[in-house]
Design a protein around this motif. Structure first.
Motif, PDB file in Angstrom:
ATOM      1  N   ASP A 169      -8.936 -60.904  19.660  1.00 22.03           N
ATOM      2  CA  ASP A 169      -8.669 -60.174  18.390  1.00 22.03           C
ATOM      3  C   ASP A 169      -7.218 -60.117  18.097  1.00 22.03           C
ATOM      4  O   ASP A 169      -6.222 -60.652  18.934  1.00 22.03           O
ATOM      5  N   ASN A 211     -13.702 -49.568  18.255  1.00 25.74           N
ATOM      6  CA  ASN A 211     -13.757 -51.218  18.431  1.00 25.74           C
ATOM      7  C   ASN A 211     -12.648 -51.570  19.310  1.00 25.74           C
ATOM      8  O   ASN A 211     -11.646 -50.967  19.546  1.00 25.74           O
ATOM      9  N   CYS A 224     -10.000 -53.505  19.785  1.00 27.58           N
ATOM     10  CA  CYS A 224      -8.778 -53.789  19.403  1.00 27.58           C
ATOM     11  C   CYS A 224      -7.982 -52.467  19.146  1.00 27.58           C
ATOM     12  O   CYS A 224      -6.692 -52.507  18.792  1.00 27.58           O
ATOM     13  N   TYR A 275     -11.195 -57.211  14.606  1.00 30.55           N
ATOM     14  CA  TYR A 275     -12.158 -57.490  15.632  1.00 30.55           C
ATOM     15  C   TYR A 275     -13.187 -58.695  15.127  1.00 30.55           C
ATOM     16  O   TYR A 275     -13.708 -58.804  14.349  1.00 30.55           O
TER      17      TYR A 275
END
Length: 320
Positions: free
Chosen positions: A105, A168, A170, A216
């Motif tokens: 990512d 998520n 990242c 992501y």
């Protein structure tokens, strides 16, 4: 590429932990996005390289040689696929906050670290904060979309996090040390990111910044996306069972209703695949977990029961 504006010093405010394994096509972009961060404080970068079989390690070492005061690579001698190195880094870090990033990512805003650190400074009731991201499908099987919906809560609780992991990979930054030492079970937990957010959410709220500051990636090499639908549901069921026990059954009613839904969905998946015996077993588990669960509408449950057991009766008659 030049690094972003950052204050250097021996006491970093943020430690960025980058996880990487077989990310040869992606890791350079990930590390460049960290180096591009513009902050009013110092931060350090620790790369956990888990003995990749491609050129990931060589790329990481080249970045470390180029940025020796900014990047520290921790190289595993064998592929461990566990969380021990991460636990060690977090428990021995000198920073206030930890930000994490998977090597496939990357961050899209140079202000990401600054904004999140400022948010946690201003919201002492929050142990974690995260932001929105773009989800990109590398095989272009689906269009790019946002990771969080427009109505994503600005502040969430442990109950919200138990419903499902909406952070998520990242995007999170969390306060170091709010729950003390990591529990022993964490070393080998396969849903380590979700478990980490639950541990932090036990001690405070989860804050949300409605800024898109990362990408992501979903690709065939990803751990979760590489699993079948059945495998994903089975892992979710095991996760909830384990977490219920780990939390001392303090959230037993909520988790059992969530388990009921997961068993029901798994039953439907097996039915679609024609594995009717497995579907019936899962349907019974769904009822056993939470007989009066509102997560599974009784109309749908009874209809599934009728379909599956009517089929069973037909098979028996045909066999006779």
């Amino acid at each position: 590429m030049s690094g972003g504006t950052v204050v250097t010093g021996s006491n970093p405010k943020v430690t960025v932990v980058v996880f990487t394994y077989n990310h040869e096509p992606f890791i350079a972009q990930a590390l460049e996005s960290v180096l591009a961060q513009e902050t009013s404080f110092s931060f350090d970068i620790v790369v956990l390289e888990d003995c990749s079989t491609d050129a990931t390690r060589e790329i990481v070492l080249e970045f470390e040689r180029k940025w020796p005061t900014r990047i520290r690579a921790l190289l595993s001698p064998v592929n461990k696929c566990d969380n021990q190195a991460f636990v060690h880094v977090v428990e021995h870090a000198q920073s206030l906050y930890i930000a994490v990033l998977d090597g496939d990512d990357y961050w899209t805003s140079t202000e990401k670290l600054q904004k999140q650190a400022d948010f946690l400074d201003a919201h002492q009731d929050c142990t974690v904060c995260f932001h929105n991201v773009q989800i990109v499908y590398e095989d272009q099987s689906q269009p790019t979309r946002l990771g969080n919906p427009p109505d994503q809560k600005r502040f969430s609780t442990i109950e919200d996090m138990l419903e499902g992991c909406f952070i998520n990979g990242c995007s999170p930054m969390f306060r170091r040390g709010v729950f003390g030492k990591f529990p022993e079970w964490y070393d080998h937990d396969v849903a380590a990111d979700w478990a980490l957010h639950i541990l932090n959410a036990l001690h405070g709220n989860i804050g949300y910044l409605d800024d898109v500051m990362g990408v992501y990636r979903k690709h065939k090499g990803g751990f979760w996306s590489g699993l079948s639908t059945v495998q994903q549901r089975e892992r979710l069921i095991q996760f909830y069972r384990d977490m219920n026990q780990r939390l001392g059954f303090a959230h037993d009613r909520q988790i059992k209703t969530l388990l009921s839904r997961q068993w029901y969905d798994l039953a439907l998946t097996y039915e679609q695949q024609g594995e009717l015996q497995s579907a019936r077993q899962c349907l019974r588990h769904s009822i056993d977990e939470a007989p009066f669960s509102t997560r599974v509408h009784w109309t749908g449950l009874l209809e599934a029961w009728r379909r599956l057991y009517a089929t069973e009766g037909t098979v028996r008659k045909t066999s006779a």
